[in-house]
Each structure stands twice: as C-alpha cells, then as structure tokens.
Write a protein that holds these residues in place. Structure first.
Motif, short mmCIF file in Angstrom:
data_model
loop_
_atom_site.label_atom_id
_atom_site.label_comp_id
_atom_site.label_asym_id
_atom_site.label_seq_id
_atom_site.Cartn_x
_atom_site.Cartn_y
_atom_site.Cartn_z
N THR A 250 -37.16 -14.88 -61.60
CA THR A 250 -38.04 -16.05 -61.41
C THR A 250 -37.23 -17.25 -60.96
N ILE A 251 -36.02 -17.39 -61.50
CA ILE A 251 -35.14 -18.49 -61.09
C ILE A 251 -34.79 -18.35 -59.61
N HIS A 252 -34.53 -17.13 -59.15
CA HIS A 252 -34.26 -16.92 -57.73
C HIS A 252 -35.43 -17.40 -56.86
N ILE A 253 -36.63 -17.07 -57.29
CA ILE A 253 -37.81 -17.46 -56.50
C ILE A 253 -37.92 -18.98 -56.45
N TYR A 254 -37.70 -19.64 -57.59
CA TYR A 254 -37.73 -21.11 -57.59
C TYR A 254 -36.63 -21.67 -56.70
N ASP A 255 -35.43 -21.12 -56.81
CA ASP A 255 -34.30 -21.61 -56.03
C ASP A 255 -34.55 -21.46 -54.53
N ASN A 256 -35.23 -20.39 -54.16
CA ASN A 256 -35.51 -20.14 -52.74
C ASN A 256 -36.61 -21.05 -52.17
N LEU A 257 -37.31 -21.79 -53.03
CA LEU A 257 -38.34 -22.71 -52.54
C LEU A 257 -37.74 -23.92 -51.83
N ASN A 258 -36.44 -24.15 -52.05
CA ASN A 258 -35.73 -25.24 -51.37
C ASN A 258 -36.38 -26.60 -51.67
N LEU A 259 -36.61 -26.86 -52.95
CA LEU A 259 -37.20 -28.12 -53.40
C LEU A 259 -36.09 -29.10 -53.74
N HIS A 260 -36.33 -30.41 -53.48
CA HIS A 260 -35.25 -31.37 -53.69
C HIS A 260 -35.76 -32.70 -54.23
N THR A 261 -34.88 -33.38 -54.94
CA THR A 261 -35.16 -34.72 -55.45
C THR A 261 -35.10 -35.70 -54.28
#
Length: 323
Positions: A120-131
């Motif tokens: 699940t962490i991989h999927i979140y990380d792959n979303l390329n979301l940023h501050t």
C-alpha cells in the motif's frame, strides 16, 4: 411539513452524519470459502487501522488478489497481489501462524499484515504527491526551456538541491530528507546494512520507504531504535504510532578500533555527564589558528562516583573525547 422545512431538515441531518476523512478500501477479489474471506477481511481491517489518514484519503479502492507469485506481495497501479501461500497463515491468525524467529515481525501472520502495508505504501508513493514546498522546488528545478543551448546554460546554474527535485517522480521516497536519514547519501548506494531489521530496504529508495513504514507502523521499538526516522515519518504523515512508548535515555555509539581488536559498542548515560568542554587543539594562541581542529570532551563521572559534581573532573578514564 412544508418543502422549505423539509430541505432545512435534510441539510441539518447531513451535517450531523459523521463524515469519514478517508477513502481507502481493500476489496478481496479472490474466490475463497467463508472462513478464509472472514480472516482476510480482518487482516484488511487491521491494515486500514494502521495506515495514516494522509495515505487513506489519497487512495480509493484497492483490489487485493491472492495468486501464485514468487514474492510475498506485489503492488500494481491500483491493486495488490498477495501470495496464495499467505492465506493459510492469515486463517491461522496472529497467535497460531508459523513463528519466524529470524524475522523481526515474529510470525507469518504479522508478515502478511506487513506485506499488505508495504505494498500500500508503494501505491501511495507512486502517486507522486507533493507538499507546496516540494512543488515549488520541482518547478524551480525544471524551468521551461526552448532549446538545447538554453537548457545547458540553465543546468549549470541550478542549485545543488535540484539533484533531488529535478526528476522527482514519487511522493516521498525521493525526498532529500528521507534519503539522508535512510542512508542513501550517495545516490543509490546505502551501506548501513548492519543496523537494518530487513536488508531488503537496501534494494532501492522505494523499498527503503516501504520497509521503514512497516516498522514505523507495526513495531513499538522502532521509535527508540530509529528515533530520527520516526520523527521524520511522524512529521510527514502527521501520524504518531506508539505515542505512549518511552525510550531509554542512554546514548549508544561505536568506538572505532585503532588495532586488530574489533570496534566496541559503548553507552553514555546523560545523567552521568557533569560538563561538556570544547577543546581547541592547534598551534598558536589566536582563535583563528584553531579553526578546523577542535574537539568536544564529555566529562563523564566514573561508576563509583555517587554524586555528579566537580569530583568527576578527575575521572579522566571515564571521559570521552569526540574529535
């Protein structure tokens, strides 16, 4: 009741309904019996409870399929594949699954839960979301250019930090602060194997984030074993697992060996430190002659000293000099 009162009542009722702030849902897509499906759903519930809200609100439904794969799990674009071999362990439950003495997660049920969290962490990380701060850096490091000559000219003027932000394509595993704490100080090389609970984290930056998140979310001792990483992940995800866990205040360090003898693992008790001295070790009386060659001496009281005080200045065998 007239139409206006009916609408007002509906609006009021809507506000009174508890609003969930997350969208994540694990959906089992494999054929299995009732016992298996119930056990898998309980595993899903536990993984959901472990994950930070920041992740749960960014991911919608994740389909989870149990299949014949060589690895324990695999993250796809919007789904997760888990090994069929994990299913009997999930059904066995946390108290009856196979014990894994050589693994930090202790048993195969915990390994199954860690695998689901990991993917699940991989999927979140792959979303390329940023501050907003990261987005500003990404824009600064990727300026619009019209030709190759202009691109080369701009490339030479970009700040050093752009080596992190220029090709950033993951939510957090390429963040410079994470990479520094994780040990990726030389691009893709990480030499901190001896301190790792699972050297799979050395594979690459993405795996490092997923493995560290497993232990951040599941291991009560992680907060004490990796306090800097704990603070970093806690701050980024606005999440504080095991908040009530208190860590010993002793400080551990490795004393390098200057002979064939192995290095020693040493411990400092902060309560036994009487003073800290700043030593200038260089020729000449002027302050500038000492720049670049200085040391810190910890005046540590000897074990037999019952009172931490001036007498500790004489306990030179217990003092520690940090060069």
């Amino acid at each position: 009741m007239n139409k206006m009162k009916l609408v007002s009542s509906f609006v009021l009722a809507t506000f009174l309904i508890p609003q969930t702030t997350w969208a994540l849902r694990f959906l089992n897509t494999s054929k299995m019996n009732l016992q298996e499906r119930t056990a898998v759903q309980e595993l899903f519930n536990q993984a959901h409870d472990l994950l930070p809200e920041k992740i749960k609100k960014e991911i919608d439904t994740l389909e989870v399929n149990f299949s014949d794969i060589s690895a324990a799990g695999k993250a796809m674009r919007s789904s997760i594949i888990l090994s069929k071999k994990l299913l009997p362990e999930i059904v066995a439950g946390p108290t009856r699954s196979t014990v894994t003495e050589n693994r930090q997660h202790k048993n195969m049920y915990q390994e199954s839960l860690a695998t689901l969290v990991h993917e699940t962490i991989h999927i979140y990380d792959n979303l390329n979301l940023h501050t907003p701060e990261e987005r500003a850096w990404i824009r600064r490091c990727n300026p619009h250019v019209v030709n190759e000559k202009q691109a080369r000219s701009i490339e030479n003027k970009l700040p050093e930090m752009c080596r992190y932000y220029k090709h950033m394509a993951h939510s957090f595993s390429q963040n410079p602060y994470f990479l520094n704490v994780a040990g990726f100080t030389q691009d893709s090389f990480n030499g901190y194997k001896e301190r790792s609970p699972d050297i799979y984290e050395m594979t690459n930056k993405q795996e490092s984030l997923a493995v560290n998140m497993e232990y951040f979310l599941m291991d009560p001792e992680f907060k004490c074993r990796r306090p800097t990483m704990y603070r970093l992940l806690s701050g980024y995800f606005a999440h504080t697992p095991f908040a009530n866990v208190t860590c010993e205040r002793t400080l551990n360090f490795v004393l390098p060996s200057t002979s064939e003898e192995p290095a020693k693992f040493m411990t400092i008790d902060p309560d036994r430190v009487y003073q800290i001295h700043y030593l200038l070790a260089a020729e000449g009386d002027a302050m500038m002659s000492s720049f670049g060659h200085s040391m810190v001496r910890l005046v540590i009281c000897a074990p037999e000293q019952k009172v931490v005080g001036p007498a500790c200045l004489g306990d030179t065998r217990s003092h520690l000099v940090l060069s």
